[in-house]
Design a protein around this motif. Sequence first.
Motif, short mmCIF file in Angstrom:
data_model
loop_
_atom_site.label_atom_id
_atom_site.label_comp_id
_atom_site.label_asym_id
_atom_site.label_seq_id
_atom_site.Cartn_x
_atom_site.Cartn_y
_atom_site.Cartn_z
N LEU A 1 -9.45 58.12 27.58
CA LEU A 1 -8.69 56.96 27.13
C LEU A 1 -8.19 56.21 28.35
CD1 LEU A 1 -7.05 55.18 25.12
CD2 LEU A 1 -5.21 56.87 25.34
N GLN B 1 -7.61 50.69 25.54
CA GLN B 1 -6.54 49.99 24.85
C GLN B 1 -5.96 48.94 25.77
OE1 GLN B 1 -3.61 52.69 23.29
NE2 GLN B 1 -4.95 53.44 21.65
N LYS C 1 -13.82 51.03 21.28
CA LYS C 1 -14.45 52.34 21.34
C LYS C 1 -15.89 52.20 21.84
CE LYS C 1 -11.86 54.70 17.67
NZ LYS C 1 -11.96 55.45 16.40
N LEU D 1 -5.94 59.35 21.31
CA LEU D 1 -7.03 60.01 22.03
C LEU D 1 -7.27 61.41 21.47
CD1 LEU D 1 -9.07 60.26 24.32
CD2 LEU D 1 -7.18 60.94 25.84
N ALA E 1 -0.56 56.45 22.38
CA ALA E 1 -1.90 56.38 22.94
C ALA E 1 -2.50 57.77 23.11
CB ALA E 1 -1.88 55.63 24.26
N ALA F 1 -6.56 60.94 29.73
CA ALA F 1 -5.97 59.62 29.55
C ALA F 1 -5.57 59.09 30.91
CB ALA F 1 -4.76 59.69 28.62
N THR G 1 -8.01 48.15 20.54
CA THR G 1 -8.68 49.38 20.99
C THR G 1 -10.19 49.19 20.87
OG1 THR G 1 -6.83 50.76 20.27
CG2 THR G 1 -8.94 51.86 20.63
N LEU H 1 -12.18 55.34 24.97
CA LEU H 1 -11.33 54.37 24.27
C LEU H 1 -10.62 53.53 25.32
CD1 LEU H 1 -11.49 57.02 22.33
CD2 LEU H 1 -9.60 55.92 21.12
#
Length: 264
Positions: free
Chosen positions: A57, A87, A130, A22, A18, A7, A128, A85
């Motif tokens: 993430l 965000q 993907k 993940l 978050a 992340a 979010t 991902l």
Amino acid sequence: MAVAALAVTDEVALPIRAVGDLAASADVSREEVAVITQCAALGGKLPFDDGSVGAVLAVIKNVESLREQLVAEINRVLKAGGRVLVQSSAPSSSQKPNTDIERKLLMGGFVEVQASTTSSQDTVQSVTIKAKKASWSVGSSFPLKKATKALPKIQIDDDSDLIDEDSLLTEEDLKKPQLPVVGDCEVGATRKACKNCSCGRAEAEAKVEKLELTAEQINNPQSACGSCGLGDAFRCGTCPYRGLPPFKPGEKVSLSSNFLAADI
């Protein structure tokens, strides 16, 4: 160094929620997630080997924070088929951040890009996005397999009853066809036109009758001047043979095939 999930964010801290998102996406525990804050201080390089991270993430404050260099680094450290991902937070009335993030991921070489979860809080929405790293690497090649369709198999039974084509013919079909007779008049000694003549003989006979010649004059023609048999060019105005073809005295006058077209 290889990690199950990573992340990253440019912020000082990363929300626990978050990290949980993940971990759930990568199917790992929160303890297996490596976290990097203030990512911009690394000079755009992530301290991981190529293809050593299972999922990434990226929590960004705005679209501008998702730099092309960061996208390229995420693509580098991700394993083939790994998930990413992104965000971000934006005003609830704005849809532009979604499309901008999707475009940047597509331009970075990711596939299956789609908006996933959107949660709204007052006037701010959390989005979010993907995506997935392609399972193939740049420069790789593979043969294209052409799909072949098998031809249907036809089973022939030799013992099945077959129809003989000749048995379908009747006696009428086997008869030799009769060719039509040219001309429909009776051919005999008199060579007389029939009642329903359609070959032209009746018209020829009518023309002869119009000349008012007797049968004797037709069968045994004679000429007093000696020029009647030479043709119309040598016949006088009162010649009974005017209109008939040339002939020899004493021989029967024969009518030519174009007699009907002759001018009287």
